[in-house]
Each structure stands twice: as structure tokens, then as C-alpha cells.
Write a protein that holds these residues in place. Structure first.
Motif, PDB file in Angstrom:
ATOM      1  N   TYR A  87      62.094  84.791  38.055  1.00 28.96           N
ATOM      2  CA  TYR A  87      61.745  85.162  39.419  1.00 28.96           C
ATOM      3  C   TYR A  87      60.853  86.396  39.482  1.00 28.96           C
ATOM      4  CZ  TYR A  87      65.372  81.825  40.202  1.00 28.96           C
ATOM      5  OH  TYR A  87      66.100  80.674  40.181  1.00 28.96           O
ATOM      6  N   LYS A  88      60.464  86.879  38.338  1.00 29.84           N
ATOM      7  CA  LYS A  88      59.629  88.069  38.264  1.00 29.84           C
ATOM      8  C   LYS A  88      58.237  87.649  37.803  1.00 29.84           C
ATOM      9  CE  LYS A  88      59.627  92.579  36.064  1.00 29.84           C
ATOM     10  NZ  LYS A  88      60.287  93.422  35.086  1.00 29.84           N
ATOM     11  N   VAL A  89      57.242  88.078  38.507  1.00 31.86           N
ATOM     12  CA  VAL A  89      55.872  87.740  38.149  1.00 31.86           C
ATOM     13  C   VAL A  89      55.385  88.743  37.106  1.00 31.86           C
ATOM     14  CG1 VAL A  89      53.520  87.498  39.015  1.00 31.86           C
ATOM     15  CG2 VAL A  89      55.439  86.755  40.422  1.00 31.86           C
ATOM     16  N   PHE A  90      54.882  88.214  36.003  1.00 30.46           N
ATOM     17  CA  PHE A  90      54.358  89.058  34.942  1.00 30.46           C
ATOM     18  C   PHE A  90      52.911  89.406  35.244  1.00 30.46           C
ATOM     19  CE2 PHE A  90      53.938  90.925  30.901  1.00 30.46           C
ATOM     20  CZ  PHE A  90      52.728  90.529  30.357  1.00 30.46           C
ATOM     21  N   ASP A  91      52.607  90.695  35.233  1.00 29.00           N
ATOM     22  CA  ASP A  91      51.239  91.152  35.472  1.00 29.00           C
ATOM     23  C   ASP A  91      50.777  91.936  34.262  1.00 29.00           C
ATOM     24  OD1 ASP A  91      48.815  92.062  36.373  1.00 29.00           O
ATOM     25  OD2 ASP A  91      49.646  93.356  37.944  1.00 29.00           O
ATOM     26  N   PRO A  92      49.975  91.327  33.395  1.00 27.94           N
ATOM     27  CA  PRO A  92      49.537  92.024  32.182  1.00 27.94           C
ATOM     28  C   PRO A  92      48.773  93.310  32.479  1.00 27.94           C
ATOM     29  CG  PRO A  92      48.422  89.893  32.403  1.00 27.94           C
ATOM     30  CD  PRO A  92      49.422  89.987  33.504  1.00 27.94           C
ATOM     31  N   ALA A  93      48.104  93.384  33.618  1.00 28.44           N
ATOM     32  CA  ALA A  93      47.312  94.572  33.946  1.00 28.44           C
ATOM     33  C   ALA A  93      48.171  95.804  34.210  1.00 28.44           C
ATOM     34  CB  ALA A  93      46.422  94.294  35.157  1.00 28.44           C
ATOM     35  N   THR A  94      49.434  95.611  34.595  1.00 25.05           N
ATOM     36  CA  THR A  94      50.288  96.756  34.912  1.00 25.05           C
ATOM     37  C   THR A  94      51.473  96.930  33.960  1.00 25.05           C
ATOM     38  OG1 THR A  94      51.606  95.446  36.459  1.00 25.05           O
ATOM     39  CG2 THR A  94      49.711  96.655  37.357  1.00 25.05           C
ATOM     40  N   THR A  95      51.717  95.952  33.102  1.00 26.16           N
ATOM     41  CA  THR A  95      52.879  96.050  32.216  1.00 26.16           C
ATOM     42  C   THR A  95      52.735  97.223  31.247  1.00 26.16           C
ATOM     43  OG1 THR A  95      54.393  94.860  30.770  1.00 26.16           O
ATOM     44  CG2 THR A  95      52.045  94.464  30.417  1.00 26.16           C
ATOM     45  N   GLU A  96      53.871  97.823  30.931  1.00 29.98           N
ATOM     46  CA  GLU A  96      53.917  98.901  29.934  1.00 29.98           C
ATOM     47  C   GLU A  96      54.794  98.492  28.754  1.00 29.98           C
ATOM     48  OE1 GLU A  96      54.998 102.541  31.885  1.00 29.98           O
ATOM     49  OE2 GLU A  96      53.175 102.555  33.090  1.00 29.98           O
ATOM     50  N   ARG A  97      55.009  97.194  28.612  1.00 31.44           N
ATOM     51  CA  ARG A  97      55.848  96.667  27.531  1.00 31.44           C
ATOM     52  C   ARG A  97      55.272  96.951  26.165  1.00 31.44           C
ATOM     53  NH1 ARG A  97      57.557  90.699  27.646  1.00 31.44           N
ATOM     54  NH2 ARG A  97      58.061  91.353  25.562  1.00 31.44           N
ATOM     55  N   LYS A  98      56.153  96.924  25.185  1.00 33.60           N
ATOM     56  CA  LYS A  98      55.748  97.013  23.794  1.00 33.60           C
ATOM     57  C   LYS A  98      55.876  95.604  23.219  1.00 33.60           C
ATOM     58  CE  LYS A  98      57.779 100.140  21.163  1.00 33.60           C
ATOM     59  NZ  LYS A  98      58.678 100.803  20.205  1.00 33.60           N
ATOM     60  N   PHE A  99      54.756  95.008  22.811  1.00 31.23           N
ATOM     61  CA  PHE A  99      54.756  93.672  22.237  1.00 31.23           C
ATOM     62  C   PHE A  99      54.653  93.787  20.727  1.00 31.23           C
ATOM     63  CE2 PHE A  99      53.166  93.067  26.523  1.00 31.23           C
ATOM     64  CZ  PHE A  99      53.849  91.945  26.941  1.00 31.23           C
ATOM     65  N   ARG A 100      55.457  92.996  20.042  1.00 32.69           N
ATOM     66  CA  ARG A 100      55.461  92.993  18.576  1.00 32.69           C
ATOM     67  C   ARG A 100      55.054  91.614  18.100  1.00 32.69           C
ATOM     68  NH1 ARG A 100      60.357  96.493  16.569  1.00 32.69           N
ATOM     69  NH2 ARG A 100      60.156  98.176  18.043  1.00 32.69           N
ATOM     70  N   VAL A 101      53.975  91.567  17.347  1.00 36.80           N
ATOM     71  CA  VAL A 101      53.440  90.307  16.862  1.00 36.80           C
ATOM     72  C   VAL A 101      53.507  90.301  15.341  1.00 36.80           C
ATOM     73  CG1 VAL A 101      51.411  88.814  16.798  1.00 36.80           C
ATOM     74  CG2 VAL A 101      51.904  90.147  18.842  1.00 36.80           C
ATOM     75  N   GLY A 102      54.135  89.272  14.786  1.00 35.18           N
ATOM     76  CA  GLY A 102      54.192  89.114  13.332  1.00 35.18           C
ATOM     77  C   GLY A 102      52.996  88.310  12.853  1.00 35.18           C
ATOM     78  N   ARG A 121      41.999  94.571  27.008  1.00 35.08           N
ATOM     79  CA  ARG A 121      41.340  94.190  28.257  1.00 35.08           C
ATOM     80  C   ARG A 121      42.360  93.688  29.284  1.00 35.08           C
ATOM     81  NH1 ARG A 121      39.460  89.873  30.807  1.00 35.08           N
ATOM     82  NH2 ARG A 121      39.914  88.351  29.197  1.00 35.08           N
ATOM     83  N   GLN A 122      43.278  92.827  28.845  1.00 36.82           N
ATOM     84  CA  GLN A 122      44.222  92.209  29.783  1.00 36.82           C
ATOM     85  C   GLN A 122      45.457  93.062  30.058  1.00 36.82           C
ATOM     86  OE1 GLN A 122      45.273  88.116  29.134  1.00 36.82           O
ATOM     87  NE2 GLN A 122      43.307  87.684  28.157  1.00 36.82           N
ATOM     88  N   ALA A 123      45.885  93.838  29.076  1.00 33.27           N
ATOM     89  CA  ALA A 123      47.117  94.631  29.209  1.00 33.27           C
ATOM     90  C   ALA A 123      46.867  96.059  28.727  1.00 33.27           C
ATOM     91  CB  ALA A 123      48.239  93.969  28.414  1.00 33.27           C
ATOM     92  N   PRO A 124      46.052  96.825  29.445  1.00 34.01           N
ATOM     93  CA  PRO A 124      45.624  98.139  28.967  1.00 34.01           C
ATOM     94  C   PRO A 124      46.736  99.179  28.838  1.00 34.01           C
ATOM     95  CG  PRO A 124      44.923  97.803  31.234  1.00 34.01           C
ATOM     96  CD  PRO A 124      45.469  96.489  30.748  1.00 34.01           C
ATOM     97  N   HIS A 125      47.866  98.982  29.524  1.00 34.92           N
ATOM     98  CA  HIS A 125      48.951  99.964  29.482  1.00 34.92           C
ATOM     99  C   HIS A 125      50.076  99.557  28.528  1.00 34.92           C
ATOM    100  CE1 HIS A 125      46.894 101.781  32.829  1.00 34.92           C
ATOM    101  NE2 HIS A 125      46.961 100.629  33.487  1.00 34.92           N
ATOM    102  N   ALA A 126      49.956  98.376  27.958  1.00 35.26           N
ATOM    103  CA  ALA A 126      50.978  97.874  27.032  1.00 35.26           C
ATOM    104  C   ALA A 126      50.657  98.351  25.619  1.00 35.26           C
ATOM    105  CB  ALA A 126      51.028  96.353  27.085  1.00 35.26           C
ATOM    106  N   THR A 127      51.624  98.190  24.741  1.00 32.14           N
ATOM    107  CA  THR A 127      51.462  98.563  23.344  1.00 32.14           C
ATOM    108  C   THR A 127      51.564  97.309  22.495  1.00 32.14           C
ATOM    109  OG1 THR A 127      52.544 100.679  23.778  1.00 32.14           O
ATOM    110  CG2 THR A 127      52.405  99.992  21.475  1.00 32.14           C
ATOM    111  N   LEU A 128      50.684  97.194  21.538  1.00 29.64           N
ATOM    112  CA  LEU A 128      50.701  96.066  20.605  1.00 29.64           C
ATOM    113  C   LEU A 128      51.037  96.587  19.220  1.00 29.64           C
ATOM    114  CD1 LEU A 128      50.119  93.075  19.910  1.00 29.64           C
ATOM    115  CD2 LEU A 128      47.736  93.766  19.514  1.00 29.64           C
ATOM    116  N   ASN A 129      52.138  96.125  18.666  1.00 30.08           N
ATOM    117  CA  ASN A 129      52.515  96.468  17.299  1.00 30.08           C
ATOM    118  C   ASN A 129      52.407  95.212  16.448  1.00 30.08           C
ATOM    119  OD1 ASN A 129      53.175  99.138  17.860  1.00 30.08           O
ATOM    120  ND2 ASN A 129      55.277  98.616  18.393  1.00 30.08           N
ATOM    121  N   VAL A 130      51.682  95.301  15.365  1.00 25.79           N
ATOM    122  CA  VAL A 130      51.548  94.175  14.446  1.00 25.79           C
ATOM    123  C   VAL A 130      52.510  94.414  13.292  1.00 25.79           C
ATOM    124  CG1 VAL A 130      50.003  92.908  12.922  1.00 25.79           C
ATOM    125  CG2 VAL A 130      49.166  93.766  15.119  1.00 25.79           C
TER     126      VAL A 130
END
Length: 173
Positions: A87-102, A121-130
């Protein structure tokens, strides 16, 4: 103590501790102080009558009891996230989530430049951890709980809390 008396926030702390293997990193991830996470861990130790983690250098190693518990706890928290997230709309432009990609070394070399470009570009406030991965690791449940998504030669897999399949697809296009 009844299971009705267990605070779900404690289980979330346990889940994040299993991912991070560090009180300091878990506190960062949860937006809490190190002291608060340590206090939560002390409560969890009482509830489960087990140390849950032992110190091994700079990391915390889960005890056999913690390894036994994590599957059910992680699954239950995932179901709660999915139920709420529906029920929550995900907005990549405002998310501050930390995403972990293997990613394997090969896939990192191939996909990482585009992934970083699209992610910023799509999620400028999020963090990407590889997180480095090989196929055997990526297929293990313990490894899978440490990442949101894994890309190997065999498959692309994503956990339930990736809020939008279209965002996931767009990032990898």
C-alpha cells in the motif's frame, strides 16, 4: 515471556545484526545509537536464552541458535514488509534506502557502470552497496539475506522488499 510480549523492533534489530555482523553498522542502518542496539541485543539474549553472537575480531559471529532463528524471523519480517509495502508507493527519487546488490566480478565489470549511472539518476538519495558474489554464495540462504538482489550467470533474483519490479528492471536496462 510470551511471544505476544516480544517487541517486533527487537526482531528487526536481530535481522539487521545478522546482515551487518556489527553493532555499529547495524545502528547506522537502523538510524539508532550503538548503545540502543546493544541494549536491544541484551534483551534478545534474555528472550532467546542464548548469546546469539560472539566476537570474532571486528565481526560478530552468529551462534548456532541465531542461525536457527534467522530464517523464520527474516521470513516473517519480509512478509510484514510486503504487506505494508503493498500500500506504499515507492518513489526512487526520494528514497533514502540502502540497496545491496550481489554481483560476480564479471557482472560487476559489465553492469556496474550503467547500474551506477541509472541508480544515481533515478535514486539520487539512496545508497548502492555492491557485495562480491559467486554463484555458490549467491544461492545460499545466508548470503541472500545479506543482499536485496543478486546477479549471477545463472539467474537474477530479488527479495520481496524490492518495492517495484519496474524500477528493478529499469535499473538494469
Amino acid at each position: 515471556m510470551s511471544s505476544d510480549d516480544v517487541d517486533l523492533n527487537l526482531l528487526r534489530v536481530f535481522d539487521v545484526l545478522m546482515q551487518e555482523r556489527s553493532v555499529t553498522s547495524a545502528a547506522d542502518h537502523l538510524g539508532r545509537t550503538q548503545s540502543a542496539v546493544s541494549h536491544s541485543l541484551a534483551k534478545l539474549r534474555i528472550i532467546f536464552k542464548d548469546e546469539l553472537f560472539t566476537r570474532d575480531g571486528g565481526l560478530m559471529r552468529p551462534t548456532p541458535r541465531a542461525l536457527e532463528l534467522i530464517g523464520g524471523i527474516s521470513d516473517a519480517l519480509g512478509k510484514i514488509r510486503t504487506s505494508i509495502g503493498r500500500y506504499k508507493v515507492f518513489d526512487p527519487a526520494t528514497t533514502e534506502r540502502k540497496f545491496r546488490v550481489g554481483l560476480t566480478d564479471y557482472h560487476a565489470m559489465i553492469f556496474l557502470p550503467g547500474l551506477i549511472r541509472e541508480f544515481s539518476r533515478q535514486a539520487p538519495h539512496a545508497t548502492l552497496n555492491v557485495i562480491p558474489a559467486n554463484r555458490a554464495e549467491a544461492e545460499s540462504a545466508d548470503y541472500f539475506r545479506q543482499v536485496d538482489c543478486t546477479l549471477t550467470t545463472r539467474c537474477v533474483s530479488a527479495m520481496a522488499f524490492w518495492s517495484s519490479p519496474t524500477t528493478f528492471t529499469a535499473i538494469f536496462d
